[in-house]
Write an enzyme that holds these catalytic residues in place. Structure first.
Site, mmCIF file in Angstrom:
data_model
loop_
_atom_site.group_PDB
_atom_site.id
_atom_site.type_symbol
_atom_site.label_atom_id
_atom_site.label_comp_id
_atom_site.label_asym_id
_atom_site.label_seq_id
_atom_site.Cartn_x
_atom_site.Cartn_y
_atom_site.Cartn_z
ATOM 1 N N HIS A 24 0.845 -1.205 0.000
ATOM 2 C CA HIS A 24 0.000 0.000 0.000
ATOM 3 C C HIS A 24 0.876 1.249 0.000
ATOM 4 O O HIS A 24 0.645 2.189 -0.789
ATOM 5 C CB HIS A 24 -0.914 -0.004 1.225
ATOM 6 C CG HIS A 24 -1.717 1.243 1.398
ATOM 7 N ND1 HIS A 24 -3.036 1.352 1.017
ATOM 8 C CD2 HIS A 24 -1.390 2.474 1.923
ATOM 9 C CE1 HIS A 24 -3.476 2.562 1.286
ATOM 10 N NE2 HIS A 24 -2.499 3.268 1.848
ATOM 11 N N GLU A 25 1.879 1.255 0.873
ATOM 12 C CA GLU A 25 2.760 2.423 0.934
ATOM 13 C C GLU A 25 3.637 2.538 -0.318
ATOM 14 O O GLU A 25 3.971 3.641 -0.727
ATOM 15 C CB GLU A 25 3.637 2.346 2.194
ATOM 16 C CG GLU A 25 2.853 2.371 3.497
ATOM 17 C CD GLU A 25 1.881 3.542 3.591
ATOM 18 O OE1 GLU A 25 2.203 4.638 3.080
ATOM 19 O OE2 GLU A 25 0.787 3.368 4.162
ATOM 20 N N HIS B 235 1.928 4.577 -2.798
ATOM 21 C CA HIS B 235 2.123 6.024 -2.635
ATOM 22 C C HIS B 235 3.538 6.432 -3.034
ATOM 23 O O HIS B 235 3.756 7.475 -3.660
ATOM 24 C CB HIS B 235 1.907 6.431 -1.169
ATOM 25 C CG HIS B 235 0.499 6.276 -0.678
ATOM 26 N ND1 HIS B 235 -0.588 6.789 -1.349
ATOM 27 C CD2 HIS B 235 0.006 5.678 0.448
ATOM 28 C CE1 HIS B 235 -1.689 6.512 -0.674
ATOM 29 N NE2 HIS B 235 -1.355 5.829 0.416
#
Length: 450
Positions: free
Chosen positions: A24-25, A28
Site C-alpha cells: 500500500h505504501e 504512494h
C-alpha cells in the site's frame, strides 16, 4: 498438529496483512518519486523505529507498533497564508496547525523548493494518494483471481436440490423452530408452487418466463421469481436428459431480503431483513466450479459493494458489536471484525483437517484478498488522516481554483489541510477506539464460520 496448523493459519494472515500494508505504501511511494517529491521516510508501523536503512534520500524501516504504515513526503502542509512558518496564536486549534507547519518546515532542505507535495498539480496529488488504495484493489483482484480461476468457488446452480411440499413464512418458521415444532407441513400451509408444478430434486432449470438461465444462474433465476408473485409463467427444465415444460405460479410470501450476491441481508443486530416476494419452494444444489478470468472484475465489484455497505452502516454495526461484546446478544456473522478476528478464522480453518488442503488454502487466499478489498474501501473514506481525506482536500482545491479562474478572481492558493488537524486527531482516536472494540469483541465473542 492441530495447534501448529492453527498457528500457520494465523501467520498466513499476519504476513498477508504486513505485505498488503507494505505494498500500500509502495503505491504512494512510486508515484511520489516519479513526480519528483522528496520522500524522507518509508515506514511500516508506528512508534519507535526498530530497524531502518537509508537508500538514496529515503530511510526505509520498521517501527514497533505494526498497525499500519506511512511515507513522509516533504511539503504535505503549505505555509501560513502570510508566508511565515508560525504566527502568533491564542487558540489550541491554531497552535496545532502552527506546530505542524513548523515541523514540516524543519524537514525542508535546500533544493526542496520545487519538490514539495502541496506544489504539485491537483491531479498528481490525487494519483499519489490513490496509489495506496489502488494497490490494495490490485492485490484483492490478484488473490481473488487465483482462487476463482485456480481453485474454484462454491456456486449455487440451477440444479434443484430439494422441493418443499408447502410454503411457510419466515416469521412462522422462526416461531415453529423456537417452539421445537416439527418441520412437517400443517394442513393450513399453502402448497409450494414448485411441488405443484411437478419439479423434483435433480431437475435442471433451463428457463423461467422465457428467460434462459445457465448452470451458474441461480441468483438470476431467483431474481426472476421474486417479482413474479401471482403470475402463471412457463418454466422449462431437464430431467434425465429430457427437456420438459410446465407452468408455475410463485406465491407471495415473506422471505429474507437478499443482496446482489444472493446472500440474506441482516440488520445491525444480526436479525434478517424481510420482504414480501414471489417464492416457489425449491433449493439450489451447490457445486465447486472454476471461473474464467473475465468473471473476476464482477466478483471484485460485488466484494467492494458489500464492504462499502458495511462502511456506510458502520456506526450502527459498531453499536451492535458493543452490545454483543458486553451482553449475551449474539454477534452478527456478517458484521465487521478486526485483524485479530480474521486471524482467528484463518487459524480455525487451517486446523480443520477434515477439510481438503486445497479448500483450506483457497479460503486463506480469499481472506487475504478480502482484507485488501476492505483496505481499499476503508482508505477511501473522505476523512483525514485517511487517503480519502487528502483526495477530498485536493479536489476542493481544484474546484476553488477552477471557479476563481472562471470568474477571473485571485488564485485562492492551496488548501491548508493543517487547519483540519484537530478533526484528524478526533478521527484517529475514533479509529483506534473502533479497532480496540473490534479486537475485544473478537476475543470475548468471536465470529465463527462453523
Amino acid at each position: 498438529m492441530t495447534v501448529l496448523l492453527f498457528i500457520l493459519g494465523v501467520l498466513v494472515i499476519a504476513i498477508g496483512v504486513a505485505v498488503s500494508i507494505a505494498l500500500h505504501e509502495v503505491g504512494h511511494l512510486v508515484p511520489a518519486k516519479i513526480f519528483g517529491v522528496r520522500v524522507p521516510q518509508y515506514m511500516i508501523g508506528f512508534g519507535p523505529t526498530i530497524w531502518s536503512r537509508k537508500k538514496g534520500e529515503t530511510e526505509y524501516g520498521f517501527k514497533a507498533i505494526p498497525l499500519g504504515g506511512y511515507i513522509a513526503m516533504v511539503g504535505m502542509y503549505p505555509p501560513a497564508r502570510d508566508g511565515s512558518v508560525r504566527k502568533a496564536s491564542t487558540g489550541l486549534f491554531q497552535q496545532l496547525a502552527d506546530d505542524a507547519r513548523k515541523a514540516e518546515a524543519e524537514r525542508v532542505q535546500p533544493g526542496d523548493e520545487n519538490r514539495m507535495f502541496y506544489k504539485l498539480p491537483v491531479w498528481k496529488r490525487i494519483i499519489i494518494m490513490l496509489g495506496g488504495p489502488f494497490m490494495n484493489l490490485f492485490l484483492g483482484f490478484f488473490f481473488i483471481a487465483i482462487v476463482v480461476t485456480g481453485f474454484g468457488t462454491v456456486q449455487s446452480t440451477t440444479t434443484v436440490s430439494e422441493v418443499y411440499k408447502c410454503v411457510v413464512t419466515h416469521a412462522e418458521q422462526q416461531k415453529r423452530q423456537a417452539a421445537g415444532d416439527s418441520s412437517e407441513c400443517l394442513p393450513a400451509d399453502p402448497a409450494a408452487p414448485a411441488y405443484v408444478a411437478g419439479l423434483r430434486p435433480g431437475d435442471v432449470i433451463t428457463s423461467f418466463n422465457g428467460v434462459s438461465v445457465g448452470e451458474r444462474d441461480w441468483n438470476t433465476l431467483t431474481s426472476l421469481i421474486r417479482p413474479a408473485a401471482g403470475q402463471s409463467v412457463p418454466i422449462t427444465y431437464v430431467r434425465d436428459g429430457v427437456s420438459h415444460e410446465t407452468t408455475i405460479k410463485p406465491l407471495l410470501t415473506e422471505r429474507p431480503a437478499v443482496d446482489i450476491n444472493g446472500r440474506a441481508i441482516t440488520n445491525a443486530d444480526g436479525s434478517y431483513q424481510t420482504v414480501n416476494v414471489g417464492f416457489v419452494g425449491m433449493g439450489s444444489q451447490t457445486k465447486m466450479m472454476t471461473l474464467p478470468i473475465t468473471e473476476v472484475p464482477a466478483l471484485v465489484g460485488q466484494n467492494v459493494s458489500a464492504v462499502a455497505g458495511i462502511v456506510l452502516d458502520l456506526p450502527a454495526r459498531l453499536v451492535a458489536v458493543a452490545k454483543a461484546a458486553f451482553s449475551t446478544e449474539p454477534r452478527d456473522p456478517n458484521g465487521p471484525m478486526s485483524v485479530v478476528g480474521v486471524g482467528r478464522l484463518a487459524g480455525e480453518i487451517s486446523a480443520m483437517e477434515e477439510i481438503p488442503l486445497k479448500d483450506r488454502v483457497a479460503t486463506l487466499l480469499s481472506l487475504v484478498g478480502s482484507l485488501n478489498i476492505a483496505l481499499f474501501v476503508f482508505n477511501l473514506i473522505p476523512l483525514l488522516p485517511l487517503d480519502g481525506g487528502h483526495i477530498l482536500g485536493a479536489l476542493w482545491e481544484g474546484i476553488r481554483r477552477f471557479f476563481a479562474k472562471l470568474f477571473k478572481r485571485k488564485d485562492p492558493g492551496p488548501v491548508d489541510i493543517a487547519k483540519l488537524l484537530p478533526l484528524t486527531y478526533v478521527v484517529a482516536i475514533a479509529l483506534f477506539a473502533m479497532g480496540g472494540l473490534l479486537i475485544y469483541a473478537d476475543i470475548v465473542k468471536p465470529i465463527s464460520l462453523f
